[in-house]
Design a protein around this motif. Sequence first.
Motif, mmCIF file in Angstrom:
data_model
loop_
_atom_site.group_PDB
_atom_site.id
_atom_site.type_symbol
_atom_site.label_atom_id
_atom_site.label_comp_id
_atom_site.label_asym_id
_atom_site.label_seq_id
_atom_site.Cartn_x
_atom_site.Cartn_y
_atom_site.Cartn_z
ATOM 1 N N GLU A 24 0.846 -1.191 0.000
ATOM 2 C CA GLU A 24 0.000 0.000 0.000
ATOM 3 C C GLU A 24 0.886 1.247 0.000
ATOM 4 O O GLU A 24 1.770 1.404 0.847
ATOM 5 C CB GLU A 24 -0.910 0.007 1.219
ATOM 6 C CG GLU A 24 -1.848 1.209 1.253
ATOM 7 C CD GLU A 24 -2.889 1.115 2.347
ATOM 8 O OE1 GLU A 24 -3.480 2.170 2.692
ATOM 9 O OE2 GLU A 24 -3.123 -0.012 2.858
ATOM 10 N N GLY B 265 -8.581 7.208 -4.746
ATOM 11 C CA GLY B 265 -8.496 7.460 -3.312
ATOM 12 C C GLY B 265 -7.129 8.008 -2.916
ATOM 13 O O GLY B 265 -6.387 8.565 -3.726
ATOM 14 N N ASP B 266 -6.798 7.793 -1.654
ATOM 15 C CA ASP B 266 -5.539 8.338 -1.124
ATOM 16 C C ASP B 266 -4.367 7.379 -1.256
ATOM 17 O O ASP B 266 -3.216 7.771 -1.024
ATOM 18 C CB ASP B 266 -5.719 8.691 0.356
ATOM 19 C CG ASP B 266 -6.775 9.772 0.558
ATOM 20 O OD1 ASP B 266 -6.868 10.660 -0.317
ATOM 21 O OD2 ASP B 266 -7.492 9.706 1.572
ATOM 22 N N ALA C 47 -6.525 1.114 -2.664
ATOM 23 C CA ALA C 47 -6.377 0.450 -1.370
ATOM 24 C C ALA C 47 -7.705 0.335 -0.628
ATOM 25 O O ALA C 47 -7.989 -0.670 0.018
ATOM 26 C CB ALA C 47 -5.359 1.210 -0.518
ATOM 27 N N ASP C 48 -8.547 1.378 -0.697
ATOM 28 C CA ASP C 48 -9.772 1.398 0.092
ATOM 29 C C ASP C 48 -10.937 0.679 -0.579
ATOM 30 O O ASP C 48 -11.702 -0.026 0.076
ATOM 31 C CB ASP C 48 -10.180 2.849 0.390
ATOM 32 C CG ASP C 48 -9.218 3.522 1.361
ATOM 33 O OD1 ASP C 48 -8.566 2.789 2.129
ATOM 34 O OD2 ASP C 48 -9.121 4.759 1.337
ATOM 35 N N GLU C 49 -11.102 0.858 -1.870
ATOM 36 C CA GLU C 49 -12.302 0.372 -2.553
ATOM 37 C C GLU C 49 -12.111 -0.966 -3.263
ATOM 38 O O GLU C 49 -13.033 -1.448 -3.921
ATOM 39 C CB GLU C 49 -12.774 1.414 -3.575
ATOM 40 C CG GLU C 49 -13.176 2.740 -2.952
ATOM 41 C CD GLU C 49 -14.379 2.601 -2.040
ATOM 42 O OE1 GLU C 49 -15.225 1.724 -2.311
ATOM 43 O OE2 GLU C 49 -14.474 3.346 -1.056
ATOM 44 N N SER C 50 -10.936 -1.559 -3.172
ATOM 45 C CA SER C 50 -10.698 -2.813 -3.884
ATOM 46 C C SER C 50 -11.440 -3.973 -3.217
ATOM 47 O O SER C 50 -11.859 -3.891 -2.062
ATOM 48 C CB SER C 50 -9.195 -3.113 -3.949
ATOM 49 O OG SER C 50 -8.620 -3.090 -2.664
ATOM 50 N N ARG D 1 -6.386 -8.627 -4.140
ATOM 51 C CA ARG D 1 -7.506 -7.687 -4.231
ATOM 52 C C ARG D 1 -7.672 -7.262 -5.683
ATOM 53 O O ARG D 1 -6.690 -7.117 -6.427
ATOM 54 C CB ARG D 1 -7.262 -6.480 -3.327
ATOM 55 C CG ARG D 1 -7.116 -6.851 -1.854
ATOM 56 C CD ARG D 1 -6.989 -5.638 -0.965
ATOM 57 N NE ARG D 1 -8.274 -4.953 -0.799
ATOM 58 C CZ ARG D 1 -9.166 -5.249 0.137
ATOM 59 N NH1 ARG D 1 -8.953 -6.236 0.999
ATOM 60 N NH2 ARG D 1 -10.291 -4.574 0.245
ATOM 61 N N SER E 13 -20.627 6.261 6.052
ATOM 62 C CA SER E 13 -19.327 6.916 6.114
ATOM 63 C C SER E 13 -19.474 8.216 6.915
ATOM 64 O O SER E 13 -20.553 8.572 7.377
ATOM 65 C CB SER E 13 -18.818 7.227 4.706
ATOM 66 O OG SER E 13 -19.618 8.241 4.124
ATOM 67 N N ARG F 148 -20.710 4.081 2.127
ATOM 68 C CA ARG F 148 -19.628 3.599 1.269
ATOM 69 C C ARG F 148 -19.612 2.073 1.283
ATOM 70 O O ARG F 148 -19.969 1.436 2.278
ATOM 71 C CB ARG F 148 -18.276 4.146 1.716
ATOM 72 C CG ARG F 148 -17.833 3.788 3.132
ATOM 73 C CD ARG F 148 -16.542 4.535 3.461
ATOM 74 N NE ARG F 148 -16.107 4.282 4.825
ATOM 75 C CZ ARG F 148 -15.292 3.293 5.161
ATOM 76 N NH1 ARG F 148 -14.872 2.457 4.238
ATOM 77 N NH2 ARG F 148 -14.929 3.135 6.422
ATOM 78 N N ARG G 172 -18.316 -1.706 1.425
ATOM 79 C CA ARG G 172 -17.286 -2.447 2.143
ATOM 80 C C ARG G 172 -17.203 -3.855 1.560
ATOM 81 O O ARG G 172 -18.202 -4.448 1.214
ATOM 82 C CB ARG G 172 -17.621 -2.547 3.642
ATOM 83 C CG ARG G 172 -17.375 -1.270 4.399
ATOM 84 C CD ARG G 172 -17.727 -1.459 5.866
ATOM 85 N NE ARG G 172 -17.056 -2.618 6.427
ATOM 86 C CZ ARG G 172 -15.804 -2.594 6.914
ATOM 87 N NH1 ARG G 172 -15.116 -1.478 6.884
ATOM 88 N NH2 ARG G 172 -15.251 -3.680 7.422
ATOM 89 N N GLU H 131 -14.891 -6.134 3.114
ATOM 90 C CA GLU H 131 -14.011 -6.797 4.064
ATOM 91 C C GLU H 131 -14.639 -8.048 4.670
ATOM 92 O O GLU H 131 -13.940 -8.891 5.211
ATOM 93 C CB GLU H 131 -13.642 -5.823 5.197
ATOM 94 C CG GLU H 131 -12.997 -4.531 4.720
ATOM 95 C CD GLU H 131 -11.642 -4.776 4.061
ATOM 96 O OE1 GLU H 131 -11.045 -5.833 4.315
ATOM 97 O OE2 GLU H 131 -11.198 -3.922 3.296
#
Length: 588
Positions: free
Chosen positions: A430, A459-460, A514-517, A532, A567, A573, A575, A577
């Motif tokens: 990441e 994303g970031d 990283a966040d939305e995968s 991912r 969120s 948003r 998820r 996970e």
Amino acid sequence: MDEDLRERVRREAEVDALYNALKHGSDAQVGALMGPMMGENPEFREHGDEVPGVVAPVVEDVNALSTEEKRERLEELAPERLAELDAEDEGEEHPLPDLPNVEEYDEVRMRCAPNPNGPWHIGHARMPAVIGSYKERYDGWMLVRFDDTDPETKRPLDWVYDQVLEDVAYLGFEPDEVITASDRLDTYYEYARDLIEMDGAYTCSCPAEEFSELKNSGEACPHREKDTETVLSEFESMVDGEYDSGEMVLRVKTDITHKNPALRDFVAFRIIDTPHPRPEAEDYRCWPMLDFQSGIDDHLTGVTHIIRGIDLQDSAKRQGFVYDYFGWEYPEVVHWGHVQVDEYDVKMSTSTIREKIEAGEFDGWDDPRVPTLLSTKRRGIQGEAIVDAMVELGTSTSDVDLAMSSVYANNRDRIDDESPRCFFVSDGVELPISGGPDSAHPPVHPEHEERGERDIPVGDAVLVEEDDLPEPGEKLWLKGYGPVAYDGDALTVTDDDIDLVREQDVDVVQWVPADESVPVRMRTPDGDVSGRAEPGLAEYDADQTLQFVRVGFVRVDYVAQRATEQSSGDKPRDRHEDEESVVYYAHP
């Protein structure tokens, strides 16, 4: 693959592509070249994943030539191959040789005779592939006959009967008739009685070891001269289940001095105490041997041509004795060698696979590590890709090797155009990213602009495979997004253009946010790989084939439900996970 071997692959591919294109008057196909080329050049096989990538541009260059240019080039490279082409008779060419004496029959009738003790492995596919192809070629007739008359050592599984028919359909064929041998015991008994009355069979109670000694020395069994009434009576007692296993058999009278001891007075019926798993047959104890049962059925169903392994030549000879007693004409026979399939670690054997599944080494018959048609289907390999590779092997009496790379090349030709692209990262690192747009928009398929673009939020931070990272201070090109500089800890978008890739040899790599995968488990013949994927994977249905960019083709097996949570803003948003999606790896 070193450059010398790569050049050899190019040279062989060019000759074969030129020959095939001229022979068939059409473009050469990568898939059609792979099987013969791998068979003739065993040293290529360990590089099976790389060979198609070397062959494809060669084939493309060949297909761009005119017919005259192809002839000139083939004459330059391999004049003997051009001479071979010119010497061939005009007319339709077939990958398979002509069946013998087809003109003597009103209809070509052939049979597949599976034993339903387990689903088909890839080697089994050769029979229906070739017979189905001959059926289409001659507008013939195809039988599927379940040879299930050994309920003990090759014990049938009840679900396999339907599974075999599904496998035939998966390969692209439909039988004209389906019969099950265990439904036909009374028919076999009637022909046994007729044979006894012809003085062609006798009941024998010799212990197996004792008869073997007599047979091998060319001496007749003392029971051979029993009168017909006694033999009939004892056979009826066999049918009624009055003997124990091994106590009595019915033997066909042949030539007790035959030069081949395996043909001397062979067993036609024996007693098996283990009940058959099918309710319709569980009360029977007197079971025919395969050579007797199969010979009777081949005649009664009008089979004209039999294809069988070279190791079964004695079967034809044993059945020939029975046919002579009844005055029947034996079908035409084509013997072929065994097919060996590369790539798999497990032995190509139904019993071996079954043992490993029962021992928990594999998850089931469709585990990607198992060489079954259930497995190849789940991996997204189309049955026709297997058929084409099997047909290319022909019907040689020599053992032949099937390179799975030829199956993969055939399948790639079929699914590439219909498979959307998707990014997947395993062992991802990441990295924060800055200085660029909020999303990427690579094409759904690079050769079909009309199919639109994928929307991948950045994303970031993004995940990049560790092996794809350059040295700190160097640059990367994130595929579908753009150029970035890597400082060892983070990525920063730069204003470089595509010349960065063309002139500075900068790598173009896949990535995911990283966040939305989406968490994914990719099941492969070498074991499971976790990683991912870009969020769009969650929108695909099961059975969809995709190309994981720079990884290979996969079939979507299961898509995890997308849960949502609130969120910090107004919109929920997604998820991913809670549960992972599952895909099965097909091939590069």
